[in-house]
Enzyme design. Structure first.
Site, PDB file in Angstrom:
ATOM      1  N   ARG A  50      40.400  71.197  93.606  1.00 32.57           N
ATOM      2  CA  ARG A  50      40.241  69.988  92.800  1.00 32.57           C
ATOM      3  C   ARG A  50      41.310  69.920  91.722  1.00 32.57           C
ATOM      4  NH1 ARG A  50      33.742  69.532  91.369  1.00 32.57           N
ATOM      5  NH2 ARG A  50      32.958  69.566  93.515  1.00 32.57           N
ATOM      6  N   SER A 149      33.775  65.389  94.245  1.00 34.74           N
ATOM      7  CA  SER A 149      32.352  65.243  93.907  1.00 34.74           C
ATOM      8  C   SER A 149      32.189  64.250  92.756  1.00 34.74           C
ATOM      9  CB  SER A 149      31.745  66.618  93.588  1.00 34.74           C
ATOM     10  OG  SER A 149      30.346  66.542  93.445  1.00 34.74           O
ATOM     11  N   HIS A 150      31.461  64.629  91.704  1.00 34.74           N
ATOM     12  CA  HIS A 150      31.141  63.693  90.621  1.00 34.74           C
ATOM     13  C   HIS A 150      32.203  63.671  89.529  1.00 34.74           C
ATOM     14  CE1 HIS A 150      29.724  67.642  89.429  1.00 34.74           C
ATOM     15  NE2 HIS A 150      29.783  67.253  88.171  1.00 34.74           N
ATOM     16  N   ASP A 307      25.799  61.030  93.728  1.00 37.49           N
ATOM     17  CA  ASP A 307      27.146  61.160  93.182  1.00 37.49           C
ATOM     18  C   ASP A 307      28.147  60.618  94.197  1.00 37.49           C
ATOM     19  OD1 ASP A 307      26.974  63.202  95.048  1.00 37.49           O
ATOM     20  OD2 ASP A 307      28.150  64.607  93.855  1.00 37.49           O
ATOM     21  N   GLU A 395      20.303  74.172  91.022  1.00 34.81           N
ATOM     22  CA  GLU A 395      19.877  73.540  89.777  1.00 34.81           C
ATOM     23  C   GLU A 395      20.727  72.323  89.437  1.00 34.81           C
ATOM     24  OE1 GLU A 395      23.569  74.847  88.411  1.00 34.81           O
ATOM     25  OE2 GLU A 395      22.184  75.827  89.781  1.00 34.81           O
ATOM     26  N   SER A 396      21.894  72.196  90.069  1.00 32.71           N
ATOM     27  CA  SER A 396      22.804  71.084  89.788  1.00 32.71           C
ATOM     28  C   SER A 396      22.507  69.865  90.664  1.00 32.71           C
ATOM     29  CB  SER A 396      24.246  71.533  89.983  1.00 32.71           C
ATOM     30  OG  SER A 396      24.433  72.084  91.277  1.00 32.71           O
TER      31      SER A 396
END
Length: 549
Positions: A50, A149-150, A307, A395-396
């Protein structure tokens, strides 16, 4: 200390702060990364490479180098089936797709791109890989998703899914990363490439229907008939992401009472409300980024968003607003294992070491084995493939689960089915997921959970990675005896690159950030918010002492 919330958080973005898309795309093609600078090298994290073209972290050279490294990897291991390729709606996705296709076609790779030149969610790529590979021993398919992703609009991303359909393991990504950086260092010598027009017309590049098969199979994983017959009113916000063209076919095929809040796609994401730090971020677990859908909650029985690559979910209920991701995972697990009679009786629950301990308590209540893993969805892939995991979640706000017959659905996170599951739960129980979670906490206790960041130098982050229970030397945590100090996940014995301390009614885990000069502290109390603060303070103090030592 927790990061300070920007005063603009939760409000529409100021037009002056929107991404300059022409400048971003120009930098993608014109910028030349310097591989001697670490931040400009190819670096595969837990979700691929990324970065932004504006700081020479995601440029044409990166993508052609990665694509050639991937072609070489496939050739080396004898992988010659189709490569399913999808993109999200970030501005750099289209240019990166063009660069990748020039390399893939030059190498003769059979590539499957969206038939309408549209966008493809991560779970649709995983579904396509698994569907194609079912029953095959040779000619196996794999896939690429071009997405950060987001992340903010300025970013691009490139991730690889091998034939198991899930995120590639580090042994694969490390090899691709080394080879790609070798190409960068050698001025891209050895990278095969043909012009884009030739690549698009090449006999090895094919158009593929991703939407039809994915939508047709949804009833195998979620009880769409129950949602339809109940008439439960559903609100859906794709947040301008890759799922945007999937929802209307789903609504029409299954006749559900759902409304898509917006089908706008804009690479500046100007329709978003800004996140906690004033940046645009399509994080469907953030109350600031989700302000639009939260404001509409009274219009629906349940609502949800995804997302940008649709591998994450954000659940909004009429009764409580945006659910904490951990709370929804707990409610979903409790519901699924009570309503999927064809799953294996020994199928387990997969969770990461930094997910809420309310999941542990739910697992004990329903008599299911809990497998606690390091951070990263790759740890759930094998279990989802063979049905030994019924559910895997982070958890995300990322999770997936089995089909209703107990066979594999996706081995990557699927935000679409987690949203539809919230509608199924509401339809079948006559309670929304927030109400189901409250019912659980009445019996199991109320968790107080938070993640904060604390400053750390690169040297301190390395110390934290290697920190041992002996060096931390904690005997008590917030007034209770320490029960365990872990540096490896109890579910599989793998190091999670940090440390976790547990007591009877609380815990914390600390892990260094891979991209910033901070470490992350995840903490939870089953007593009170005050007790949580005490855990956080003692965690920071103990780690600071370890840094000094």
């Amino acid at each position: 200390m927790a990061a300070e919330v920007d005063p603009r958080a939760g409000k529409p973005a100021d037009p002056s702060r929107l991404a300059n898309i022409p400048r971003l795309v120009t930098a993608y093609f014109a910028g030349q990364p310097d591989p001697s600078i670490p931040s400009q090298r190819v670096a595969f994290g837990t979700s691929g490479h990324r970065g932004s073209s504006l700081n020479h972290a995601f440029n044409e050279a990166h993508i052609t180098a990665i694509s050639q490294a991937l072609c070489n990897h496939r050739q080396r291991i004898g992988l010659d089936g189709p490569l399913f390729v999808g993109i999200d709606t970030h501005a750099l996705a289209e240019p990166a797709l063009a660069s990748a296709l020039e390399v893939f076609a030059a190498n003769g790779v059979e590539v499957m791109v969206d038939e309408h030149d549209g966008y493809t969610p991560t779970p649709a790529i995983s579904h396509a890989i698994l569907t194609y590979n079912k029953g095959r021993a040779t000619g196996l398919a794999d896939g690429v998703v071009i997405t950060p992703s987001h992340n903010p609009p300025e970013d691009g991303g490139f991730k690889y899914n091998p034939p198991n359909g899930g995120p590639a393991d580090t042994d694969i990504t490390a090899g691709i990363e080394r080879a790609a950086n070798g190409f960068l260092e050698d001025g891209l010598r050895g990278v095969k490439r043909i012009p884009y027009d030739r690549a698009r017309k090449a006999s090895c590049v094919h158009r593929h229907d991703y939407i039809g098969p994915y939508v047709a199979d949804l009833a195998d994983v979620v009880d769409m008939a129950a949602i339809r017959s109940s008439g439960v009113k559903i609100g859906i916000d794709p947040l301008g992401g890759a799922a945007v063209r999937y929802w209307q076919p789903i609504i029409e095929r299954y006749g559900i009472a759902a409304t898509v809040i917006s089908d706008a796609v804009d690479p500046t994401f100007r329709f978003m409300t800004v996140d906690w730090d004033g940046k645009i971020r399509m994080d469907c677990s953030s109350p600031y980024a989700m302000a639009r859908l939260i404001g509409l909650r009274d219009q629906f029985d349940v609502a949800f968003a995804n997302d940008t690559d649709a591998d994450r979910h954000g659940i909004v209920t009429r009764s409580s607003g945006l659910m904490n991701p951990n709370h929804y995972l707990a409610a979903a697990i409790f519901y699924l294992f009570g309503n999927r009679p064809n799953w294996r009786p020994d199928s387990a629950i997969g969770k990461t070491v930094v997910s809420s301990a309310i999941i542990d308590r739910v697992a004990r209540k329903i008599g299911r084995r809990l497998v606690e893993t390091p951070v990263g969805f790759k740890w759930f892939v094998d279990g989802l493939c063979d049905g030994s995991f019924g559910f895997g979640g982070e958890e995300s706000a990322g999770a997936s689960f089995l089909r209703r017959d107990g066979s594999v659905w996706t081995t990557d996170k699927d935000g679409l089915i987690l949203g539809l599951l919230a509608a199924e739960m509401t339809a079948q129980t006559k309670r929304d997921p927030s109400q189901l979670f409250t019912q659980l906490t009445d019996e199991l206790g109320v968790p107080f959970y938070e993640r904060i960041d604390a400053a750390a130098t690169p040297a301190q982050k390395n110390l934290l990675k290697a920190l041992s229970p002996e060096k931390l030397a904690m005997k008590e945590l917030a007034g209770e005896p320490v029960r365990a100090v872990l540096t490896a996940a109890p579910g599989n014995g793998q190091s999670f690159g940090g440390i976790k301390v547990t007591s009877d009614s609380g815990w914390f885990a600390a892990r260094p950030s891979g991209t910033e000069d901070v470490y992350k502290i995840y903490a939870e109390s089953f007593r009170s918010q005050t007790h949580l603060r005490q855990i956080q303070q003692e965690a920071q103090h103990s780690i600071a002492q370890a840094f000094k030592g």
